[in-house]
Every structure is written in C-alpha cells, then in structure tokens.
Write an enzyme that holds these catalytic residues in place. Structure first.
Site, PDB file in Angstrom:
ATOM      1  N   CYS A   2       0.916  -1.221  -0.028  1.00  0.00           N
ATOM      2  CA  CYS A   2      -0.156   0.146   0.058  1.00  0.00           C
ATOM      3  C   CYS A   2       0.979   1.113   0.022  1.00  0.00           C
ATOM      4  O   CYS A   2       2.153   1.299   0.460  1.00  0.00           O
ATOM      5  CB  CYS A   2      -0.982   0.055   1.126  1.00  0.00           C
ATOM      6  SG  CYS A   2      -1.991  -1.371   1.359  1.00  0.00           S
ATOM      7  N   ARG A  27       3.088   0.486  -5.508  1.00  0.00           N
ATOM      8  CA  ARG A  27       3.130  -0.282  -3.960  1.00  0.00           C
ATOM      9  C   ARG A  27       1.650  -1.141  -4.007  1.00  0.00           C
ATOM     10  O   ARG A  27       1.514  -1.653  -2.942  1.00  0.00           O
ATOM     11  CB  ARG A  27       2.846   0.837  -3.085  1.00  0.00           C
ATOM     12  CG  ARG A  27       4.325   1.551  -2.770  1.00  0.00           C
ATOM     13  CD  ARG A  27       4.351   2.669  -1.798  1.00  0.00           C
ATOM     14  NE  ARG A  27       4.548   1.922  -0.509  1.00  0.00           N
ATOM     15  CZ  ARG A  27       5.473   1.349  -0.035  1.00  0.00           C
ATOM     16  NH1 ARG A  27       6.673   1.719  -0.550  1.00  0.00           N
ATOM     17  NH2 ARG A  27       5.380   0.798   1.298  1.00  0.00           N
ATOM     18  N   TRP A  75      -3.063  -2.571  -1.525  1.00  0.00           N
ATOM     19  CA  TRP A  75      -2.917  -3.961  -2.133  1.00  0.00           C
ATOM     20  C   TRP A  75      -3.402  -4.614  -0.816  1.00  0.00           C
ATOM     21  O   TRP A  75      -2.843  -4.828   0.039  1.00  0.00           O
ATOM     22  CB  TRP A  75      -1.219  -3.982  -2.402  1.00  0.00           C
ATOM     23  CG  TRP A  75      -1.025  -5.370  -2.596  1.00  0.00           C
ATOM     24  CD1 TRP A  75      -0.927  -5.653  -3.845  1.00  0.00           C
ATOM     25  CD2 TRP A  75      -0.497  -6.490  -2.084  1.00  0.00           C
ATOM     26  NE1 TRP A  75      -0.642  -6.909  -4.001  1.00  0.00           N
ATOM     27  CE2 TRP A  75      -0.307  -7.613  -2.850  1.00  0.00           C
ATOM     28  CE3 TRP A  75      -0.355  -6.760  -0.726  1.00  0.00           C
ATOM     29  CZ2 TRP A  75       0.046  -8.842  -2.344  1.00  0.00           C
ATOM     30  CZ3 TRP A  75       0.018  -8.068  -0.226  1.00  0.00           C
ATOM     31  CH2 TRP A  75       0.289  -9.071  -1.161  1.00  0.00           C
ATOM     32  N   ASN A 100      -0.299   1.687   6.079  1.00  0.00           N
ATOM     33  CA  ASN A 100       0.160   0.761   5.447  1.00  0.00           C
ATOM     34  C   ASN A 100       0.902  -0.233   6.475  1.00  0.00           C
ATOM     35  O   ASN A 100       1.756   0.069   7.330  1.00  0.00           O
ATOM     36  CB  ASN A 100       1.297   1.347   4.532  1.00  0.00           C
ATOM     37  CG  ASN A 100       2.526   0.286   4.001  1.00  0.00           C
ATOM     38  OD1 ASN A 100       3.576   0.802   3.809  1.00  0.00           O
ATOM     39  ND2 ASN A 100       2.305  -0.770   3.500  1.00  0.00           N
ATOM     40  N   GLY A 101       0.626  -1.516   6.290  1.00  0.00           N
ATOM     41  CA  GLY A 101       1.381  -2.594   7.023  1.00  0.00           C
ATOM     42  C   GLY A 101       0.042  -3.620   7.489  1.00  0.00           C
ATOM     43  O   GLY A 101      -0.835  -3.633   6.986  1.00  0.00           O
ATOM     44  N   GLU A 483      15.135 -16.391 -13.157  1.00  0.00           N
ATOM     45  CA  GLU A 483      14.746 -15.067 -13.447  1.00  0.00           C
ATOM     46  C   GLU A 483      13.913 -14.907 -14.776  1.00  0.00           C
ATOM     47  O   GLU A 483      12.812 -14.106 -14.645  1.00  0.00           O
ATOM     48  CB  GLU A 483      15.886 -14.203 -13.527  1.00  0.00           C
ATOM     49  CG  GLU A 483      15.551 -12.708 -13.624  1.00  0.00           C
ATOM     50  CD  GLU A 483      14.626 -11.917 -12.751  1.00  0.00           C
ATOM     51  OE1 GLU A 483      14.031 -12.549 -11.732  1.00  0.00           O
ATOM     52  OE2 GLU A 483      14.227 -10.847 -12.948  1.00  0.00           O
ATOM     53  N   LYS A 487       9.794 -13.636 -14.661  1.00  0.00           N
ATOM     54  CA  LYS A 487       9.326 -12.443 -15.493  1.00  0.00           C
ATOM     55  C   LYS A 487       8.318 -12.774 -16.535  1.00  0.00           C
ATOM     56  O   LYS A 487       7.100 -12.171 -16.492  1.00  0.00           O
ATOM     57  CB  LYS A 487      10.539 -12.002 -16.539  1.00  0.00           C
ATOM     58  CG  LYS A 487      11.661 -11.161 -15.963  1.00  0.00           C
ATOM     59  CD  LYS A 487      11.526 -10.038 -15.554  1.00  0.00           C
ATOM     60  CE  LYS A 487      10.886 -10.050 -14.286  1.00  0.00           C
ATOM     61  NZ  LYS A 487      11.873  -9.757 -12.917  1.00  0.00           N
ATOM     62  N   GLU A 490       5.142 -13.354 -14.193  1.00  0.00           N
ATOM     63  CA  GLU A 490       4.855 -12.083 -13.497  1.00  0.00           C
ATOM     64  C   GLU A 490       3.803 -11.195 -14.419  1.00  0.00           C
ATOM     65  O   GLU A 490       2.655 -10.667 -14.205  1.00  0.00           O
ATOM     66  CB  GLU A 490       5.837 -11.232 -13.167  1.00  0.00           C
ATOM     67  CG  GLU A 490       6.510 -11.537 -11.528  1.00  0.00           C
ATOM     68  CD  GLU A 490       7.788 -10.751 -11.556  1.00  0.00           C
ATOM     69  OE1 GLU A 490       7.959 -10.244 -10.230  1.00  0.00           O
ATOM     70  OE2 GLU A 490       8.709 -10.479 -12.594  1.00  0.00           O
ATOM     71  N   HIS A 506      14.977 -35.898 -14.746  1.00  0.00           N
ATOM     72  CA  HIS A 506      14.358 -36.238 -13.683  1.00  0.00           C
ATOM     73  C   HIS A 506      13.114 -36.020 -13.311  1.00  0.00           C
ATOM     74  O   HIS A 506      12.666 -35.819 -12.348  1.00  0.00           O
ATOM     75  CB  HIS A 506      15.662 -36.018 -12.529  1.00  0.00           C
ATOM     76  CG  HIS A 506      16.894 -36.461 -12.536  1.00  0.00           C
ATOM     77  ND1 HIS A 506      17.174 -37.858 -12.438  1.00  0.00           N
ATOM     78  CD2 HIS A 506      18.128 -35.860 -12.822  1.00  0.00           C
ATOM     79  CE1 HIS A 506      18.189 -37.918 -12.803  1.00  0.00           C
ATOM     80  NE2 HIS A 506      19.066 -36.788 -12.891  1.00  0.00           N
ATOM     81  N   LYS A 605       5.131  -3.739  -6.208  1.00  0.00           N
ATOM     82  CA  LYS A 605       6.477  -3.511  -6.411  1.00  0.00           C
ATOM     83  C   LYS A 605       7.371  -3.783  -4.962  1.00  0.00           C
ATOM     84  O   LYS A 605       8.016  -4.336  -4.952  1.00  0.00           O
ATOM     85  CB  LYS A 605       7.013  -2.355  -7.004  1.00  0.00           C
ATOM     86  CG  LYS A 605       8.422  -2.294  -7.207  1.00  0.00           C
ATOM     87  CD  LYS A 605       8.735  -1.449  -8.507  1.00  0.00           C
ATOM     88  CE  LYS A 605      10.033  -1.858  -8.937  1.00  0.00           C
ATOM     89  NZ  LYS A 605      10.543  -2.986  -9.691  1.00  0.00           N
TER      90      LYS A 605
HETATM   91  C1  G6P Z   1       8.146  -8.004  -5.103  1.00  0.00           C
HETATM   92  C2  G6P Z   1       8.497  -7.343  -6.679  1.00  0.00           C
HETATM   93  C3  G6P Z   1       9.617  -7.989  -7.243  1.00  0.00           C
HETATM   94  C4  G6P Z   1      10.818  -8.007  -6.214  1.00  0.00           C
HETATM   95  C5  G6P Z   1      10.614  -8.496  -4.824  1.00  0.00           C
HETATM   96  C6  G6P Z   1      11.900  -8.016  -3.880  1.00  0.00           C
HETATM   97  O1  G6P Z   1       7.751  -9.199  -5.365  1.00  0.00           O
HETATM   98  O2  G6P Z   1       7.254  -7.693  -7.396  1.00  0.00           O
HETATM   99  O3  G6P Z   1      10.100  -7.597  -8.415  1.00  0.00           O
HETATM  100  O4  G6P Z   1      12.015  -8.705  -6.846  1.00  0.00           O
HETATM  101  O5  G6P Z   1       9.256  -7.788  -4.362  1.00  0.00           O
HETATM  102  O6  G6P Z   1      11.985  -6.711  -4.019  1.00  0.00           O
HETATM  103  P1  G6P Z   1      13.332  -5.904  -3.434  1.00  0.00           P
HETATM  104  O7  G6P Z   1      12.514  -4.536  -3.374  1.00  0.00           O
HETATM  105  O8  G6P Z   1      13.523  -6.623  -2.140  1.00  0.00           O
HETATM  106  O9  G6P Z   1      14.057  -6.227  -4.259  1.00  0.00           O
END
Ligand code: G6P
Length: 610
Positions: A2, A27, A75, A100-101, A483, A487, A490, A506, A605
C-alpha cells in the site's frame, strides 16, 4: 505494501495527493481513496475500486477540496479489493486514517470495539486503528496523544497518517516497520511512503525511524521517538528529479527500464573502478576491516533480488573462493539458523523496504551473525540504515513491478564484491584485471544484446497461445533461467518453471511436447556440450526449443529449434548479458497477451508486509 500520502498546506491539497498516489501506485493498485477536511471542517472522502485513474474519474464527478488531507492506494491483505475496504477509514465523521502494514492483533481489538458499540464497515485490519483513536479522543485526549496511546495498543507493522476535524490543520504520522517520510515544503508539510510521491512538491525529506510519531502542521514539525522524547531527525535533500519517474516515449516503464540498463550499469560502476582494479574505498568507511574478517557470505533476499543472490553464489565460490549460501528471506527469518560469526550477511533488495528481507536482516543481527551489508537501490531505505555496509546500485527509480534494471545492477554490484573478497582469498591478480575489463565492457555489451529487440518481438508471437513454458540453464545461467521464468509468469501470466538443464531428465521431461516451449540460455562455456545434450533430449521428444546462444557456438535454427545469436561474451559476466533477451521476451509476450505490463494483477513492487 500500500502507498500512503498526506499534506497540510495553505492550498487545496487534492491535486498533490492524487499525483502522489499515481507515483505510489507501484505499491498497490487494487483500490484507492482520498479524504480531506473541507471548508466546513467536515471530513469528505472518495474511494474507488481499481487504479488511481478510477479515483481521478470519481473525483471529477464528486470534486473534493481541502487544505489538509490523506490518501491511499491499496494492495489488499485483509478483505478483498472493494470500496468499503479501501482507505481512508473514518470513525464517526471525526477521524480519518490511512495505513500501510498489518495490525496483527486486530481481531482482539475488533471484538472489544464491537462490544463497545462501534459498527465496522470494512473487513480490514486497519479499521480498528481509527476506532481506537476516536475512543481515546472521547476520553479527552488531543489527536497526538490519542494516536500515541493507540499505537501502544497495536501489534504488527504500520505507517499511519491521521487527520481529525477537531484539529483541522494537523496530521499525525506514525511509523513502525513500514516506511514513512516527511516532505518539507515552504509553509507546508507532506507525508508519504516514498520520496517519489513528493518529488513534484519538494526535494527536502526527513525519514522517520521505527517507533517515531510526528506532529505536523503547516509551519511546525515535532518528532517524538518511541520513548516519547522530542528528537531531531536529519534533513536529506533528494537528488532525484520528478522527471526521473516519467515514462517518456516508451510504451511501458518496463521497456524503458530494460533499455536503461547500459546507463544504469555504467552509473553503478562509476567511481568504483580505477585502472584495472576495484576501488575498495567505494564500499564505504569501515569496509576494509569488515571485508578482512569475512570467511563466508550468507545472502538473504526475495523475488528477483533472490535470483541475483543465486548468481552471486556461483561467482563467490568459483571466482572469489568464498563459501556462500543464499536463502529466501521469508524462510531465513523463521527457521532459527545457526549464526556463523565470520559470515557477512548480505540483504539484496531493490527497494530496501521488503518486509521479509528487512526482518531477516534484523534477525541475522540478533542471532549474532558477523557483519551485515545491504545491496540496495534506495539510499534512504530501512535496509541501508540497518546494515553495517551499503553497496548502492544506481539504477534510478524502477517503476515497473517486474524488476529489470535493478537485477542487472545488483549483479554488477555483486561482481565488485566478488573482486574485493576474491583478493583476500587467493584470487589471482590477473583475474581481477580480466573481471574489471569485463565489467567496463558491460554497458556496450548490453547495448549490443538490446539490438535483438525486434527479433524477440517477432519471436514472442509464437508464445501468444501457449500456457506453459520451461526455462533451462546450467551453472550461473540456472538462476538466469529462473529469473526468465519469473518474468514470464509475473507479466504474461503464462505458467513457467526453470530447471537446471541437467535435471530435466529427472521429471520435467515428461511435460515436454509441442505445446511446451523450452527456452534455454547457452553461452560459450565449459558446460556448453552438456547443455547441448540436454537440449537434444528435448528435441527427441518433439519439444519446441528457443535457444539464446553465443555466436561462436555451433547451433543453427531448424524445424523445431529457433536460435537467437548473442555476441560472444566472457563467461563470468554472461549471466548479466543473457538476462536481457529473457526480459524482452516476457515483455513482448505480455504486450501480445494484452496484460497490464507495468502493474500485473495481484502483485506490487514494494512488499512491505509479510
Ligand atoms: C516484489 C516485486 C519483485 C521484487 C521483490 C523483492 O515481489 O514484485 O519485483 O523482486 O518484491 O523486492 P526488493 O525491493 O526487496 O528487491
């Protein structure tokens, strides 16, 4: 997560709050709301489900104006995204809050407040906070005291902004475990979860510490620490400009950020290399003694940052000769690990605010691990303040929820660390010379690999109707494959998994058929021949292969193999280079699928809740 924002000024604050919410939308973006104290001293509120644009639309229908206000982009954690769950929450037209929290003891508080006669209008954990403040006000406390007494009743994490129509030109802000910054204007003050929200109105900031409560009016600011003592927190001037957050001519922030990588990496290296060495001074005062004491490294991180840690493990052990373990922060923090006193605990985080990583870092300190370091993109973040050393990536603001330039700059920073630790653990001087040369070449090489853009855009069409994908890599390219899979999931919502190529037989090989594209990264290294054999296993089962391969490798496209050639690259830095085409691939697949690339569903994010 949030995002929260607030303002107390001589002018109408609604446009400031809305612009701030747009900038905080990364956020959380499932609902949004704003509340102000209007010229009749009433609290007015508008809330909508969906993005800030919806709120903007609603405000055109029902305009609000006021000189004191708070706003929120959500969020969802407790209660689905709905208008009634959206913040600000209000008690009896008298107090409004944004939060937020997570309030962990909300059930207990809810019960006693219900017994005391409060009617709840939401399913959120937050609503108990506003009722509690109201109740203390009813007992005769002023707004500041009511908030102070309330937070003492709370368990969990919070950044709070509180307004009341009994005290119409005042905001009370409180922070524990969630970020909160105060922006200093001329005759006006602001609060926000992130400086980014306030850059259009100020570049002067004060960062609250955990336990702080701030009493804020237009022309005064008093901060109390957790013991209730008045404290001075340092004023910081942000170097970020409001424009750094603009999308420019790019269709999405994610594409802009992919293309910013050469510059972001060049900036991460700036001032840290001299001739053919890495400058140890750039790790900050005190670094030498700490680095001298390091016998092992333990990396904690989440999401994409965790993948950066996994690449670093290969580097640290093979190049620097330093044992390294890597762990997802949410596991580390609760598994009671055994402290290793000579270990350097490294928290990797773009935001520096991810709740699990921050808590894991604090737990590591408590358990008696050796020293700590944050590899982070946000200088004023909680992790940077918490760790003994900070190695900053200089990627600039990353807005797209799916991380791109933060990852490649994290890898760049980690390679610097590999060199300075390697020096102490018998790495040959010649290796340092070569690595520095490779680091310097990174921006140019990324420019080169970005020229695959158009070909990858075409290739993406092949994915448009696929539902699954497998990513393969070996060695340090395995985390790159992870990664790549992350991506794709996501932003395109295609189910994707990554495997070390040798593990294919396996189990996952059973999944391979014409409907399961297999994407492999194939740099020219000692594992190449082994990887090729693994790829043959896929071909033999009618799988469709897409291979990003070094130009010097003898691999050709044919009926069920598409080879995309990558310019020859030395092995150590190859993971950084091979990441880029995978970013582009998921980006173009997502665009074709018409998803919300920069703000994919259900994600955020900066994950500042557990
Ligand atoms: C969220 C974001 C990711 C990010 C992760 C860790 O899941 O969507 O893109 O890699 O948090 O975030 P940080 O700010 O700790 O790298």
């Amino acid at each position: 997560m949030c995002g929260i924002i607030g303002a107390v000024a001589e002018r109408d604050v609604v446009p400031i709050l809305l612009e701030g919410l747009r900038r905080l939308e990364y956020r959380g973006y499932d609902s949004a709301g704003v509340a102000v104290i209007d010229d009749k001293d009433c609290i007015d509120r508008v809330r909508t489900v969906g993005k800030v644009a919806e709120l903007d639309g609603a405000l055109k229908q029902h305009p609000l104006a006021g000189k004191t206000g708070i706003a929120h982009t959500r969020w969802a954690t407790h209660g689905k995204p709905s208008q009634s769950n959206a913040h600000p929450h209000i008690c009896r037209k008298s107090v409004a809050i944004v939060h937020n929290g997570i309030i962990e003891n909300h059930e207990l508080l809810r019960k006693s407040q219900t017994d005391g006669g409060h009617a709840f209008t939401s399913e959120t954990d937050t609503e108990v906070v506003v009722h509690q403040i109201y109740d203390y006000q009813q007992q005769g406390k002023g707004l500041l005291d009511a908030v102070r007494t309330t937070v003492a009743d709370l368990e969990g994490a919070y950044a709070l902004g509180v307004i009341s129509n009994h005290d119409k030109a005042r905001i009370i802000a409180a922070r524990r475990g969630s970020p909160l910054v105060i922006g200093i204007g001329i005759g006006e003050h602001f609060i926000a979860s992130d400086v980014a929200a306030l850059l259009p109105v100020t570049q002067k900031f004060i960062f609250l510490e955990d336990g702080d409560i701030a009493d804020i009016t237009r022309d005064s600011l008093t901060i109390y620490d957790e013991r209730g003592e008045i404290v001075e927190r340092p004023l910081k001037i942000s170097q970020l400009s409001a424009d750094a957050m603009e999308r420019g001519s790019y269709r999405h922030y994610m594409l802009k950020e992919i293309f910013e990588q050469p510059r972001a990496i060049a900036e991460t290296l700036e001032g840290r290399l001299s001739g053919d060495t890495v400058l140890e001074q750039s790790f900050g005062p005190g670094a030498k003694d700490i680095l001298d004491s390091v016998k092992g490294v333990h990396i904690i991180a989440c999401g994409t940052s965790y993948h950066a840690g996994l690449v670093a493990k290969y580097w640290l052990e093979a190049i620097a000769g330093v044992p390294c373990s890597v762990e997802v922060a949410s596991e580390f923090r609760y598994r009671h690990p055994i402290a290793r006193r000579n270990s350097l605990v490294i928290a990797i985080s773009q935001s520096g605010e991810t709740a699990d990583t921050l808590a894991a870092l604090q737990e590591a300190k408590k358990l008696g691990f050796g020293h700590t370091m944050a590899i982070c993109n946000v200088p004023e973040s909680s992790m940077v303040r918490e760790a003994d050393l900070a190695l900053m990536t200089r990627a600039g603001p990353e807005i797209g929820v799916a991380s791109t330039k933060a990852f490649t700059t994290q890898l760049t920073a980690l390679m610097l660390l590999v060199v300075v630790l390697g020096r102490r653990h018998g790495m040959a001087a010649q290796t340092e010379i070569k690595l520095v040369e490779q680091l310097r070449s990174l921006p140019r090489r990324i420019e080169e690999v970005l020229t695959l853009n158009d070909a990858i855009e075409e290739l993406a069409e092949f994915f448009a109707n696929k539902h699954n994908a497998l990513f393969l890599g070996r060695g340090a390219q395995y985390p790159v494959a992870m990664e790549g899979a992350l991506k794709l999931k996501e932003i395109s919502y295609i189910h994707a998994e990554a495997y070390p190529a040798g593990e294919l037989k396996h189990g996952p090989l059973a999944l391979v058929d014409a409907e399961m594209p297999v994407i492999a990264v194939a740099p020219n290294n000692e594992l190449l021949e082994k990887l090729k054999s693994n790829l043959q296993e896929v071909r033999a089962r009618g799988g469709e292969l897409i291979v990003f391969a070094d130009a010097q490798v003898d691999m050709k496209s044919d009926s069920n193999v598409r080879v995309m050639t990558v310019a020859p690259t030395e092995d150590p830095i190859a993971p950084i280079i091979y990441t880029v085409p995978l970013q582009l691939l998921s980006y173009y697949v997502a665009v074709l699928k018409g998803t919300d690339v920069d703000q994919p569903r259900n994600l955020a994010k900066s994950v500042t809740v557990e």
